[in-house]
Design a protein around this motif. Structure first.
Motif, mmCIF file in Angstrom:
data_model
loop_
_atom_site.group_PDB
_atom_site.id
_atom_site.type_symbol
_atom_site.label_atom_id
_atom_site.label_comp_id
_atom_site.label_asym_id
_atom_site.label_seq_id
_atom_site.Cartn_x
_atom_site.Cartn_y
_atom_site.Cartn_z
ATOM 1 N N ALA A 14 -20.260 -24.104 -23.436
ATOM 2 C CA ALA A 14 -19.014 -23.403 -23.768
ATOM 3 C C ALA A 14 -18.898 -23.056 -25.245
ATOM 4 N N ARG A 15 -19.842 -23.459 -26.059
ATOM 5 C CA ARG A 15 -19.751 -23.229 -27.513
ATOM 6 C C ARG A 15 -19.620 -21.757 -27.886
ATOM 7 N N GLY A 16 -20.256 -20.872 -27.145
ATOM 8 C CA GLY A 16 -20.227 -19.455 -27.477
ATOM 9 C C GLY A 16 -18.932 -18.755 -27.127
ATOM 10 N N ASN A 17 -18.083 -19.395 -26.346
ATOM 11 C CA ASN A 17 -16.829 -18.793 -25.917
ATOM 12 C C ASN A 17 -15.715 -19.206 -26.880
ATOM 13 N N SER A 18 -15.135 -18.253 -27.564
ATOM 14 C CA SER A 18 -14.147 -18.578 -28.599
ATOM 15 C C SER A 18 -12.857 -19.174 -28.036
ATOM 16 N N THR A 19 -12.492 -18.856 -26.819
ATOM 17 C CA THR A 19 -11.237 -19.372 -26.264
ATOM 18 C C THR A 19 -11.428 -20.513 -25.279
#
Length: 123
Positions: free
Chosen positions: A104-109
């Motif tokens: 999930a690190r790449g997803n800003s929200t």
């Protein structure tokens, strides 16, 4: 099996009021089913270990992070699909907390990281 999972959530300290997103139960139910953990989560000894790497502590940490970050607010289908993929592809029988957080690190929200702005929002 589903009732046993909700009993597990209760034993981990959650109740109806502190478990705001029922969708968060879906990945854990899948993990319990896939790894044949129903009997294990029903036993008291599952909760006796306070080791940070134990499955009960990983599940509690993930649920706490998911609820604080409101990971299941809005469109949770994407989150559920990603976690299902991780669980199904994993050969490890331990709860895949680090894989979920890393994916999930790449997803800003929809990531699990905390910064000062998020902490200020919580308070």
């Amino acid at each position: 099996m589903i009732l046993n999972c909700f009993e597990m959530f209760y034993r981990l300290g959650f109740n109806n009021r502190t478990f705001p997103a029922k969708n968060a139960a879906i990945p854990i139910i899948l993990w319990v089913y896939k790894n044949n953990k129903e009997d294990e989560i029903s036993k008291i000894k599952f909760y006796e270990s306070n080791e940070p790497d134990s499955d009960d502590m990983k599940i509690k940490k993930w649920l706490t992070l998911a609820f604080l970050k409101r990971i299941f607010g809005g469109q949770s289908d994407t989150v559920l699909l990603e976690i299902r993929k991780l669980i199904n592809e994993s050969n490890d029988i331990d709860f895949p907390l680090s894989s979920i957080i890393r994916s999930a690190r790449g997803n800003s929200t929809k990531n699990y990281s905390f910064d000062s702005e998020i902490i200020d929002t919580l308070f």
